[in-house]
Design a protein around this motif. Structure first.
Motif, short mmCIF file in Angstrom:
data_model
loop_
_atom_site.label_atom_id
_atom_site.label_comp_id
_atom_site.label_asym_id
_atom_site.label_seq_id
_atom_site.Cartn_x
_atom_site.Cartn_y
_atom_site.Cartn_z
N TRP A 51 -33.19 -29.94 -20.59
CA TRP A 51 -32.01 -30.81 -20.71
C TRP A 51 -31.57 -30.87 -22.18
N TYR A 52 -32.52 -31.05 -23.09
CA TYR A 52 -32.19 -31.10 -24.51
C TYR A 52 -31.71 -29.74 -25.02
N VAL A 53 -32.32 -28.67 -24.58
CA VAL A 53 -31.89 -27.33 -25.00
C VAL A 53 -30.44 -27.10 -24.58
N ARG A 54 -30.06 -27.56 -23.39
CA ARG A 54 -28.67 -27.42 -22.95
C ARG A 54 -27.71 -28.22 -23.83
N ARG A 55 -28.22 -29.18 -24.55
CA ARG A 55 -27.41 -30.00 -25.45
C ARG A 55 -27.52 -29.55 -26.90
N GLY A 56 -28.02 -28.35 -27.11
CA GLY A 56 -28.02 -27.76 -28.44
C GLY A 56 -29.30 -27.91 -29.23
N TYR A 57 -30.34 -28.47 -28.65
CA TYR A 57 -31.61 -28.63 -29.37
C TYR A 57 -32.40 -27.33 -29.28
N THR A 58 -33.14 -27.05 -30.34
CA THR A 58 -33.95 -25.85 -30.43
C THR A 58 -35.43 -26.22 -30.37
N ARG A 59 -36.15 -25.49 -29.55
CA ARG A 59 -37.61 -25.66 -29.50
C ARG A 59 -38.19 -25.06 -30.77
N THR A 60 -39.07 -25.79 -31.42
CA THR A 60 -39.66 -25.31 -32.68
C THR A 60 -41.03 -24.68 -32.49
N GLY A 61 -41.69 -25.00 -31.39
CA GLY A 61 -43.07 -24.54 -31.21
C GLY A 61 -44.08 -25.40 -31.96
N GLN A 62 -43.58 -26.34 -32.77
CA GLN A 62 -44.48 -27.25 -33.50
C GLN A 62 -44.92 -28.36 -32.55
N THR A 63 -46.22 -28.47 -32.37
CA THR A 63 -46.74 -29.48 -31.45
C THR A 63 -47.57 -30.50 -32.20
N SER A 64 -47.71 -31.66 -31.59
CA SER A 64 -48.57 -32.73 -32.11
C SER A 64 -49.34 -33.32 -30.93
N PRO A 120 -53.07 -41.52 -19.85
CA PRO A 120 -52.84 -40.16 -19.34
C PRO A 120 -53.65 -39.87 -18.07
N THR A 121 -53.02 -39.14 -17.17
CA THR A 121 -53.71 -38.70 -15.96
C THR A 121 -54.15 -37.24 -16.10
N ARG A 122 -53.85 -36.64 -17.27
CA ARG A 122 -54.21 -35.25 -17.56
C ARG A 122 -54.75 -35.19 -18.99
N ASN A 123 -55.51 -34.15 -19.27
CA ASN A 123 -56.08 -34.02 -20.62
C ASN A 123 -55.39 -32.95 -21.47
N ASP A 124 -54.21 -32.48 -21.04
CA ASP A 124 -53.52 -31.41 -21.76
C ASP A 124 -52.17 -31.83 -22.34
N LEU A 125 -51.98 -33.14 -22.54
CA LEU A 125 -50.67 -33.60 -23.01
C LEU A 125 -50.54 -33.42 -24.52
N GLU A 126 -49.36 -32.98 -24.92
CA GLU A 126 -49.01 -32.86 -26.33
C GLU A 126 -47.48 -32.94 -26.44
N PHE A 127 -47.01 -33.14 -27.65
CA PHE A 127 -45.57 -33.23 -27.90
C PHE A 127 -45.09 -31.97 -28.61
N GLU A 128 -43.85 -31.57 -28.32
CA GLU A 128 -43.21 -30.49 -29.07
C GLU A 128 -41.99 -31.06 -29.79
N LEU A 129 -41.81 -30.65 -31.03
CA LEU A 129 -40.66 -31.04 -31.83
C LEU A 129 -39.46 -30.19 -31.45
N LEU A 130 -38.34 -30.85 -31.14
CA LEU A 130 -37.05 -30.19 -30.91
C LEU A 130 -36.10 -30.64 -32.01
N VAL A 131 -35.23 -29.75 -32.46
CA VAL A 131 -34.34 -30.04 -33.59
C VAL A 131 -32.93 -29.56 -33.26
N LYS A 132 -31.95 -30.35 -33.71
CA LYS A 132 -30.55 -29.95 -33.60
C LYS A 132 -29.87 -30.18 -34.92
N GLU A 133 -29.11 -29.18 -35.35
CA GLU A 133 -28.33 -29.32 -36.58
C GLU A 133 -27.10 -30.17 -36.24
N LEU A 134 -26.83 -31.15 -37.10
CA LEU A 134 -25.67 -32.03 -36.88
C LEU A 134 -24.50 -31.56 -37.75
N PRO A 135 -23.28 -31.75 -37.26
CA PRO A 135 -22.10 -31.33 -38.04
C PRO A 135 -21.94 -32.15 -39.32
#
Length: 180
Positions: A140-153, A165-180
């Motif tokens: 959904w965010y990619v369709r709005r111009g955000y780029t996946r960075t591959g940087q996870t936390s 958590p109900t799973r042990n594999d959760l992590e976050f990925e940083l998405l970035v969009k350039e603003l005008p």
């Protein structure tokens, strides 16, 4: 003929009086059975709370942050957190009432957040994080111009303020969009 007027949604900055309604809105969009009415539910990934009054109040009281809300007839419909991080803005605590999801309100709020971050703060980019297991939300965010960075936390396992958590594999990925 019915002449009942429907108030158009308006954007504004949240106040301390909004905290209980904001917590309820955010919880309803992400946790428990009510969240399953929308598509942003995390109920299969996390139990427990998504936020609490102290977390929302911290956003409201932060020197470089604000909570933007969308309301109609005094009812909160959606919200998001914005933080000015000197050169870029951070977007978080994004929630739309589950029964209104998929109708374009979230897209409007995201656009307003980007406008505020760029226009008022001079931010050059918007940053946000998504749980990597949420491929639909990332798309959904990619369709709005955000780029996946591959940087996870790491997900904050053990900190119940962010859920159970109900799973042990959760992590976050940083998405970035350039603003005008």
């Amino acid at each position: 003929m019915d002449t009942q007027r429907v108030a158009l949604p308006t954007f504004r900055t949240a106040t301390a009086a909004d905290v209980p309604s904001l917590v309820a809105l955010i919880e309803s969009a992400y946790r428990g059975e009510s969240s399953r009415a929308g598509w942003t539910t995390e109920a299969d990934l996390l139990e427990g709370q998504r936020t609490d009054p102290e977390g929302v109040m911290a956003v409201l009281q932060g020197q470089d942050s604000r909570m933007v809300v969308v309301e109609s007839d005094g009812t909160l419909l959606a919200c998001c957190q914005l933080e000015n991080r000197r050169g870029h803005a951070y977007f978080g605590m994004f929630a739309v009432r589950p029964e209104l999801q998929g109708g374009g309100l979230g897209k409007q709020l995201l656009a307003e957040a980007e406008r505020l971050a760029g226009g008022e703060w001079g931010a050059k980019e918007m940053h946000l994080t998504v749980i990597t297991a949420r491929a639909d939300l990332t798309a959904w965010y990619v369709r709005r111009g955000y780029t996946r960075t591959g940087q996870t936390s790491a997900f904050p396992y053990g900190d119940e303020r962010f859920g159970l958590p109900t799973r042990n594999d959760l992590e976050f990925e940083l998405l970035v969009k350039e603003l005008p």
